[in-house]
Write an enzyme that holds these catalytic residues in place. Structure first.
Site, PDB file in Angstrom:
ATOM      1  N   ASN A   1       0.876  -1.165   0.000  1.00  0.00           N
ATOM      2  CA  ASN A   1       0.000   0.000   0.000  1.00  0.00           C
ATOM      3  C   ASN A   1       0.918   1.220   0.000  1.00  0.00           C
ATOM      4  O   ASN A   1       1.456   1.612   1.040  1.00  0.00           O
ATOM      5  CB  ASN A   1      -0.880  -0.046   1.262  1.00  0.00           C
TER       6      ASN A   1
ATOM      7  N   ARG B   1      -2.365  -1.948  -3.698  1.00  0.00           N
ATOM      8  CA  ARG B   1      -3.560  -1.140  -3.531  1.00  0.00           C
ATOM      9  C   ARG B   1      -3.443   0.044  -4.490  1.00  0.00           C
ATOM     10  O   ARG B   1      -2.476   0.802  -4.447  1.00  0.00           O
ATOM     11  CB  ARG B   1      -3.638  -0.631  -2.096  1.00  0.00           C
TER      12      ARG B   1
ATOM     13  N   HIS C   1     -12.597   3.447  -0.730  1.00  0.00           N
ATOM     14  CA  HIS C   1     -12.591   2.496   0.398  1.00  0.00           C
ATOM     15  C   HIS C   1     -13.196   1.141   0.018  1.00  0.00           C
ATOM     16  O   HIS C   1     -13.634   0.374   0.875  1.00  0.00           O
ATOM     17  CB  HIS C   1     -13.377   3.062   1.613  1.00  0.00           C
TER      18      HIS C   1
ATOM     19  N   ARG D   1      -9.543  16.283   5.696  1.00  0.00           N
ATOM     20  CA  ARG D   1     -10.332  16.583   4.484  1.00  0.00           C
ATOM     21  C   ARG D   1     -11.724  17.072   4.877  1.00  0.00           C
ATOM     22  O   ARG D   1     -12.299  16.612   5.861  1.00  0.00           O
ATOM     23  CB  ARG D   1     -10.455  15.335   3.616  1.00  0.00           C
TER      24      ARG D   1
ATOM     25  N   ARG E   1      -8.538  10.433  18.673  1.00  0.00           N
ATOM     26  CA  ARG E   1      -8.227  10.124  20.073  1.00  0.00           C
ATOM     27  C   ARG E   1      -7.822  11.391  20.821  1.00  0.00           C
ATOM     28  O   ARG E   1      -8.262  11.632  21.945  1.00  0.00           O
ATOM     29  CB  ARG E   1      -7.097   9.094  20.142  1.00  0.00           C
TER      30      ARG E   1
ATOM     31  N   GLY F   1     -14.122   3.784  13.966  1.00  0.00           N
ATOM     32  CA  GLY F   1     -15.291   2.902  14.070  1.00  0.00           C
ATOM     33  C   GLY F   1     -15.022   1.680  14.932  1.00  0.00           C
ATOM     34  O   GLY F   1     -15.894   1.211  15.670  1.00  0.00           O
ATOM     35  N   GLU F   2     -13.778   1.172  14.864  1.00  0.00           N
ATOM     36  CA  GLU F   2     -13.458  -0.036  15.628  1.00  0.00           C
ATOM     37  C   GLU F   2     -13.139   0.265  17.091  1.00  0.00           C
ATOM     38  O   GLU F   2     -13.371  -0.567  17.964  1.00  0.00           O
ATOM     39  CB  GLU F   2     -12.227  -0.732  15.000  1.00  0.00           C
ATOM     40  N   ASN F   3     -12.594   1.474  17.331  1.00  0.00           N
ATOM     41  CA  ASN F   3     -12.032   1.732  18.665  1.00  0.00           C
ATOM     42  C   ASN F   3     -12.765   2.755  19.516  1.00  0.00           C
ATOM     43  O   ASN F   3     -12.541   2.806  20.723  1.00  0.00           O
ATOM     44  CB  ASN F   3     -10.573   2.193  18.517  1.00  0.00           C
TER      45      ASN F   3
ATOM     46  N   GLU G   1      -7.938  -4.501   4.707  1.00  0.00           N
ATOM     47  CA  GLU G   1      -7.805  -4.288   3.261  1.00  0.00           C
ATOM     48  C   GLU G   1      -6.701  -5.163   2.676  1.00  0.00           C
ATOM     49  O   GLU G   1      -6.792  -5.608   1.531  1.00  0.00           O
ATOM     50  CB  GLU G   1      -7.539  -2.799   2.994  1.00  0.00           C
TER      51      GLU G   1
HETATM   52  P1  ADP Z   1      -6.293   5.446   8.110  1.00  0.00           P
HETATM   53  O1  ADP Z   1      -7.459   6.017   7.342  1.00  0.00           O
HETATM   54  O2  ADP Z   1      -5.064   6.293   8.051  1.00  0.00           O
HETATM   55  O3  ADP Z   1      -6.051   3.963   7.852  1.00  0.00           O
HETATM   56  P2  ADP Z   1      -7.146   4.514  10.716  1.00  0.00           P
HETATM   57  O4  ADP Z   1      -8.218   3.611  10.215  1.00  0.00           O
HETATM   58  O5  ADP Z   1      -5.920   3.881  11.308  1.00  0.00           O
HETATM   59  O6  ADP Z   1      -6.734   5.590   9.647  1.00  0.00           O
HETATM   60  O7  ADP Z   1      -7.821   5.460  11.824  1.00  0.00           O
HETATM   61  C1  ADP Z   1      -7.096   6.453  12.461  1.00  0.00           C
HETATM   62  C2  ADP Z   1      -8.040   7.199  13.400  1.00  0.00           C
HETATM   63  O8  ADP Z   1      -8.549   6.293  14.386  1.00  0.00           O
HETATM   64  C3  ADP Z   1      -7.373   8.349  14.144  1.00  0.00           C
HETATM   65  O9  ADP Z   1      -8.212   9.489  14.156  1.00  0.00           O
HETATM   66  C4  ADP Z   1      -7.256   7.770  15.542  1.00  0.00           C
HETATM   67  O10 ADP Z   1      -7.250   8.785  16.529  1.00  0.00           O
HETATM   68  C5  ADP Z   1      -8.514   6.960  15.628  1.00  0.00           C
HETATM   69  N1  ADP Z   1      -8.474   6.047  16.772  1.00  0.00           N
HETATM   70  C6  ADP Z   1      -7.718   4.950  16.941  1.00  0.00           C
HETATM   71  N2  ADP Z   1      -7.941   4.420  18.182  1.00  0.00           N
HETATM   72  C7  ADP Z   1      -8.877   5.207  18.776  1.00  0.00           C
HETATM   73  C8  ADP Z   1      -9.548   5.199  20.048  1.00  0.00           C
HETATM   74  N3  ADP Z   1      -9.287   4.260  20.954  1.00  0.00           N
HETATM   75  N4  ADP Z   1     -10.446   6.175  20.293  1.00  0.00           N
HETATM   76  C9  ADP Z   1     -10.710   7.129  19.393  1.00  0.00           C
HETATM   77  N5  ADP Z   1     -10.133   7.184  18.179  1.00  0.00           N
HETATM   78  C10 ADP Z   1      -9.230   6.243  17.875  1.00  0.00           C
END
Ligand code: ADP
Length: 393
Positions: free
Chosen positions: A9, A88, A176, A236, A280, A325-327, A374
């Site tokens: 990537n 990618r 995406h 963005r 975060r 979305g995951e965290n 991905e």
């Molecule tokens: P990319 O589009 O660069 O692949 P990622 O999918 O890795 O990005 O997402 C990065 C984002 O996820 C950042 O804004 C980061 O702060 C957020 N993030 C990761 N862990 C957490 C968390 N525990 N709480 C809130 N935001 C989080």
């Protein structure tokens, strides 16, 4: 013999890579700081070893970086060769609705798409050229972020502009796609009834978009002609009245490059908060501007959720994925608050502990948290292409 596939990537300042032996990711890492302070970090799952090395300036280009990576991969592989490199590629244009073997002609075609994705496509191509030089015996394969959306309905493919612009490629491509494909394949394997239904996936990371999906088919994406449209992102702007661009050009004396930098690099969460692009950092900040930026992010997601449910003619499942979305239990909770009208609620305790199914006990709509992958989509496509062309293996 187990096939070996390297997934790359390539971005403007980094190359992320995963080496798969069969379906197993054996080694993964990235070369960051290209053009500035290049650094190689990787971990080998197999040998449980880690490397964190500063690279020389000469190794700080796409080709230099892959040349530096080559001996490490060779030692990991112990004499086995890399069968395919899966790349990618952000833009496949109008034509490419599926992964492709990279030939000289295909590479030239992808280069002609650079004006459609000037911030990504040239770097994807730099990675392809570098990989062709570093791994000349491997089959090179392109997997496109646009491909998943190529068969979405015409009303989601067009803007209300003169037809001639549509004909020359000014269309809503959507991006995406490799992430949405992963989620769809995961659902198909683990919950075929969910897969067959009406699903909205929210891919919320630094880049963010949502996709309405029916029976595994993209019906519409929040991203359009470029990866600027739709949701606000780290830097963005997301959806914007085109009149703002006209205003910036006509009355602020800004050049197209100035406007591009503003919309791609200085807007979104960073521009709104004036603090950070990182979700975060914003959720931990006491500054009211951080809270406002989060409110805007959530507001746009909720708006798209309602719009997509209407376009789908109903909704069965919402999936959260991507870094946020995951965290982020907070963002998921804010998005899902007061959605009973839609039949959607979450279990606050399950949401907080990050379980896969966070649906509330009375929720008609399933709410899932699924980590995207991905790289796995690219591996899978590359493996399928190799298998379909046995003379290449
Ligand atoms: P990319 O589009 O660069 O692949 P990622 O999918 O890795 O990005 O997402 C990065 C984002 O996820 C950042 O804004 C980061 O702060 C957020 N993030 C990761 N862990 C957490 C968390 N525990 N709480 C809130 N935001 C989080």
């Amino acid at each position: 013999m187990t096939e070996v596939i390297l997934v790359l990537n390539s971005g403007s300042s980094s190359i992320k890579f995963t080496l798969f032996c069969g379906e197993v990711p054996q080694l993964e890492g990235q070369i960051s700081g290209l053009g500035a302070e290049p650094r190689l970090t990787l971990k080998s799952k197999f040998a449980e070893s880690r490397i964190d090395r500063v690279l020389t300036a000469q190794e700080g280009t796409h080709s230099g970086a892959l040349a530096a990576l080559l001996p490490i991969l060779e030692s990991e592989l112990g004499g086995r060769k890399i069968d395919a490199v899966g790349h990618r590629v952000v833009h496949g244009g109008v034509e490419h609705a599926a992964p492709l073997l990279l030939t000289v002609e295909v590479i030239a075609d992808l280069k002609s798409l650079e004006p459609l994705a000037p911030l990504h496509q040239p770097h994807n191509l730099a990675g392809i050229h570098a990989a062709c030089a570093a791994f000349p015996d491997a089959v090179q394969i392109a997997c496109f972020d646009t491909a998943f959306h190529r068969n979405h309905p015409w009303v989601n493919d067009t803007f209300a502009l003169p037809r001639s612009l549509y004909d020359e490629g000014v269309r809503r491509y959507g991006f995406h796609g490799l992430s949405y494909e992963y989620i769809c394949r995961y659902l198909k394997q683990t919950a075929p009834d969910v897969f067959a239904g009406k699903v909205i996936v929210a891919h919320l990371g630094n880049g963010a978009s949502m996709c309405a999906i029916r029976n595994g088919q993209s019906i519409g994406s929040t991203m359009g002609f470029t990866a600027l449209d739709g949701l606000p992102m780290g830097t963005r702007c997301g959806q914007l009245d085109p009149g703002v661009v006209l205003y910036l050009l006509a009355t602020k004396g800004m050049t197209p490059t100035d406007v591009s930098d503003l919309l791609y690099k200085e807007s979104g969460l960073k521009g709104l908060s004036g603090i950070s692009q990182d979700m975060r950092a914003l959720t931990e900040s006491p500054d009211p501007r951080a809270a406002e930026a989060i409110d805007y992010f959530v507001f746009r997601i909720r708006r798209e959720l309602g719009a997509m449910a209407a376009v789908l003619g109903g909704l069965d499942t919402v999936v959260f994925t991507g870094g946020i979305g995951e965290n982020s239990a907070l963002i998921r909770r804010m998005v899902c608050a007061d959605q009973n009208w839609l039949g959607l609620s979450i279990d606050v305790a399950k949401n907080a502990t990050g379980e896969e199914d966070i649906s509330g006990p009375d929720s008609r709509i399933k709410v899932l948290v699924i980590p995207t992958n991905e790289e796995e989509t690219i591996r899978w496509h590359s493996s399928a292409l190799l298998a379909s062309q046995p003379n290449l293996a």
